[in-house]
Write a protein that holds these residues in place. Structure first.
Motif, mmCIF file in Angstrom:
data_model
loop_
_atom_site.group_PDB
_atom_site.id
_atom_site.type_symbol
_atom_site.label_atom_id
_atom_site.label_comp_id
_atom_site.label_asym_id
_atom_site.label_seq_id
_atom_site.Cartn_x
_atom_site.Cartn_y
_atom_site.Cartn_z
ATOM 1 N N UNK A 383 1.103 -1.303 -0.141
ATOM 2 C CA UNK A 383 -0.072 0.443 -0.143
ATOM 3 C C UNK A 383 0.991 1.263 -0.015
ATOM 4 N N UNK A 384 1.817 1.381 -0.416
ATOM 5 C CA UNK A 384 3.095 2.296 0.129
ATOM 6 C C UNK A 384 2.904 3.185 -1.814
ATOM 7 N N UNK A 385 3.007 4.365 -1.289
ATOM 8 C CA UNK A 385 2.481 4.658 -2.720
ATOM 9 C C UNK A 385 3.858 4.949 -4.429
ATOM 10 N N UNK A 386 3.290 4.160 -4.964
ATOM 11 C CA UNK A 386 4.521 4.366 -5.772
ATOM 12 C C UNK A 386 5.481 5.274 -5.875
ATOM 13 N N UNK A 387 5.134 6.355 -5.921
ATOM 14 C CA UNK A 387 6.154 7.478 -6.268
ATOM 15 C C UNK A 387 7.291 7.451 -5.020
ATOM 16 N N UNK A 464 11.643 11.322 -0.426
ATOM 17 C CA UNK A 464 10.908 10.364 -1.154
ATOM 18 C C UNK A 464 10.081 10.877 -1.976
ATOM 19 N N UNK A 465 8.805 11.446 -1.497
ATOM 20 C CA UNK A 465 7.989 11.421 -2.272
ATOM 21 C C UNK A 465 7.761 13.012 -3.329
ATOM 22 N N UNK A 466 8.709 13.466 -3.750
ATOM 23 C CA UNK A 466 9.220 14.552 -4.323
ATOM 24 C C UNK A 466 10.625 14.642 -4.995
ATOM 25 N N UNK A 467 11.220 13.340 -5.011
ATOM 26 C CA UNK A 467 12.452 13.375 -5.821
ATOM 27 C C UNK A 467 12.759 13.620 -7.042
ATOM 28 N N UNK A 468 10.726 12.291 -7.936
ATOM 29 C CA UNK A 468 10.831 12.721 -9.881
ATOM 30 C C UNK A 468 11.399 11.326 -9.587
ATOM 31 N N UNK A 469 11.494 10.355 -9.183
ATOM 32 C CA UNK A 469 12.258 8.782 -9.745
ATOM 33 C C UNK A 469 11.579 8.306 -10.465
ATOM 34 N N UNK A 470 10.307 8.218 -10.306
ATOM 35 C CA UNK A 470 8.775 7.592 -10.743
ATOM 36 C C UNK A 470 8.738 7.584 -12.075
ATOM 37 N N UNK A 471 9.363 9.409 -12.484
ATOM 38 C CA UNK A 471 9.161 9.713 -14.493
ATOM 39 C C UNK A 471 10.671 8.834 -14.855
ATOM 40 N N UNK A 472 11.144 8.597 -14.204
ATOM 41 C CA UNK A 472 12.733 8.221 -14.520
ATOM 42 C C UNK A 472 13.396 6.763 -14.492
ATOM 43 N N UNK A 473 14.097 6.574 -15.511
ATOM 44 C CA UNK A 473 14.523 5.457 -15.586
ATOM 45 C C UNK A 473 15.735 4.589 -14.628
#
Length: 563
Positions: A383-387, A464-473
């Protein structure tokens, strides 16, 4: 002076019997002098004890026996016999209320009572000061047994006097606890005290917590508390495992049970409260790093069960310990996570603090295996946020570029498991943000001339919620496919294949190091393919064939000149 008791035996000299001569040609065997001397000493001690109990006119024998107890260094056996005898004497006197001053007690009798109390304090002080912490384990154990025997009598003489015997500052029980806290070499006594008395009796456990709290509070106000004392208090209380689950379990008493059913000894909340106050007194004491580490190692098993309420005070201590940094931060987070999952603690900064621990040091730390185990536990929720999950994956992938192989072989399967648990993060495998991606290099053959998009991930962002990792590779993990270590390179390729395997058992990838990886290679019985070795011995190292120094020789010459 009391006369000598002969018990009806003749005191005259015995005549030699000439009718039975010694015919075997050997000298008659004599009894060992040491044994005879010991028998005489024991007989004397027993005689002094018997006279004390017969008549108060022989109370001065207590002083003589006490002098033998004090001489434990020179004559330990005699001191032990005297200490046991004095224990019996004082137990009989306490049971007979010879140390109690009644309303109708005359002035002369009152002075006798005061004198006996002073002798009892001398006796207790001698055992607590000189015997507890002794290098002789049997002597220390004897002192503990004798002191607790005195405590047994003092706490079995009516409700009011028993309560005083437990709580009075200079009582036998409190002097014993004080000695256990102050004596550095009393590890054995502290362990025996907990195992034989604290764990077996509810009243001893209750008043032990109370005595520790009282001692620490009194010395904290004077600012005279020693670091060793705090360490001994932690050692003593950390060995207490028995936590009552209900008031019905409070039934094992060492002293006389309270007459009133409303007494605090029958209250489970009172037991929890006194334990909380003892631990809070330790938290408020000057703690070293080792003290905090010892507390955090037992926080969830030995301390938390006592904190049914006032969880916020324990949380404050854990937060302060986290701020100490290093391994303490990880231990503190482990306890906080336990409070979150077991006690519904609201701690919104938990994953932010956990994210801050991911740095280069943790990949090379000797506590790396423990950290990875706890990290997997903390991130196990689906249940942790994906971001947030993407930030942890991306940060570990970035750190793996400079990590040793022993750490990388855990990171890759952990990322595999996390991507399976959080499918929203799998897009990070296919974004061509970096030339290390074969997809990107094929689609953009002129990337070196035209440039490439910047990685959206910010390594410096603390949230960790605002690192932009979810849009990275995860270009870092594809880079690992070219790692110098074949095991790492092979393992990294699992992320380029279809995710058809079950979750990896991460325990199989922990505790690896350079040594274990090399041993695994050297331990192979057969090689599937003989390694190709291309190595040519150079003819010259620092000179050229035509003469003169080559480039390496020139550098070496300059280095010598500068030195």
């Amino acid at each position: 002076m009391p006369g000598l008791i002969t018990n009806g035996l003749a005191v005259g000299k015995r005549k030699r019997d000439d009718a039975v001569p010694n015919t075997n040609g050997t000298k008659p065997r004599k009894a060992p002098k040491t044994a005879a001397k010991t028998d005489n000493t024991q007989t004397k001690i027993l005689l002094l004890e018997e006279q004390i109990l017969e008549s108060r006119t022989h109370y001065n024998n207590i002083v003589e026996l006490q002098s033998l107890v004090n001489n434990v260094t020179q004559k330990p056996k005699t001191a032990t016999l005297a200490a046991v005898a004095l224990c019996r004497v004082f137990c009989r006197l306490i049971a007979g209320e010879a140390l109690v001053k009644h309303n109708n007690t005359s002035e002369a009798d009152a002075q006798v009572v005061q004198w006996l109390k002073a002798r009892l304090r001398d006796y207790v002080d001698s055992l607590a000061t000189n015997w507890i912490g002794s290098p002789d384990a049997s002597q220390e154990s004897t002192a503990l047994t004798l002191l607790m025997r005195i405590v047994k009598e003092e706490t079995s003489q009516g409700s009011k006097r028993s309560e005083q015997a437990w709580r009075t500052e200079r009582s036998t029980f409190n002097m014993l606890v004080e000695a256990l806290l102050e004596k550095t070499e009393a590890e054995g006594a502290r362990q025996e005290f907990v195992e034989k008395y604290v764990e077996e009796h509810d009243d001893i456990r209750f008043y032990t917590f109370s005595a520790v709290r009282q001692y620490l509070k009194a010395h904290a106000e004077d600012e005279e508390i020693d670091d060793n004392v705090v360490g001994h208090a932690i050692e003593l209380l950390s060995q207490i495992e028995g936590v009552p689950g209900s008031a019905e379990q409070l039934e094992d008493w060492y002293g006389e049970p309270p007459a009133e059913k409303k007494h605090q000894l029958f209250s489970l909340n009172a037991h929890r409260k006194v334990a909380q106050e003892a631990w809070l007194a330790i938290f408020r004491s000057p703690l070293t790093r080792d003290h905090r580490k010892a507390i955090l190692n037992i926080a969830t098993t030995r301390i938390l069960p006592w904190f049914a309420t006032r969880i916020e005070l324990l949380t404050d201590f854990l937060t302060d310990s986290f701020n100490e940094g290093g391994s303490l931060s990880l231990l503190a987070l482990s306890s906080i996570f336990h409070l979150m999952t077991q006690r519904n603690l609201d701690y919104p900064d938990f994953y932010t603090k956990l994210y801050s621990l991911l740095d280069d040091d943790v990949m090379h730390s000797k506590h790396r295996s423990r950290f990875f185990r706890l990290l997997d536990t903390f991130m196990s929720s689906t249940h942790l946020p994906a971001a947030m999950v993407a930030s942890f994956i991306k940060r570990l992938a970035r750190l793996s570029l400079q990590a040793p192989p022993g750490a990388i072989v855990w990171v890759v399967p952990w990322v595999y498991n996390m991507l399976k648990q959080h499918p929203a993060c799998t897009f990070m495998l296919h974004r061509p943000y970096h030339p290390a991606h074969s997809i990107y290099t094929q689609a953009n053959p002129k990337w070196s001339d035209e440039g490439m998009p910047n990685d959206t991930f910010s390594m410096s962002e603390s949230d960790p919620s605002h690192t932009g990792a979810i849009d990275s590779s995860l270009w870092e993990l594809q880079t690992l496919e070219s790692h110098y270590h074949p095991n790492v390179a092979t393992l990294a390729k699992i992320l380029s294949e279809q995710f058809t395997k079950r979750d990896y058992q991460l325990e199989d990838f922990l505790d690896h190091s350079y040594a274990t990886l090399v041993d695994a290679e050297l331990g192979r019985v057969e090689m599937k393919k003989t390694p190709v070795v291309e190595w040519e011995i150079p003819k010259r190292i620092v000179t050229e064939e035509g003469g003169g120094l080559n480039r390496l020789g020139g550098l070496l010459e300059n280095a010598i000149a500068l030195s």
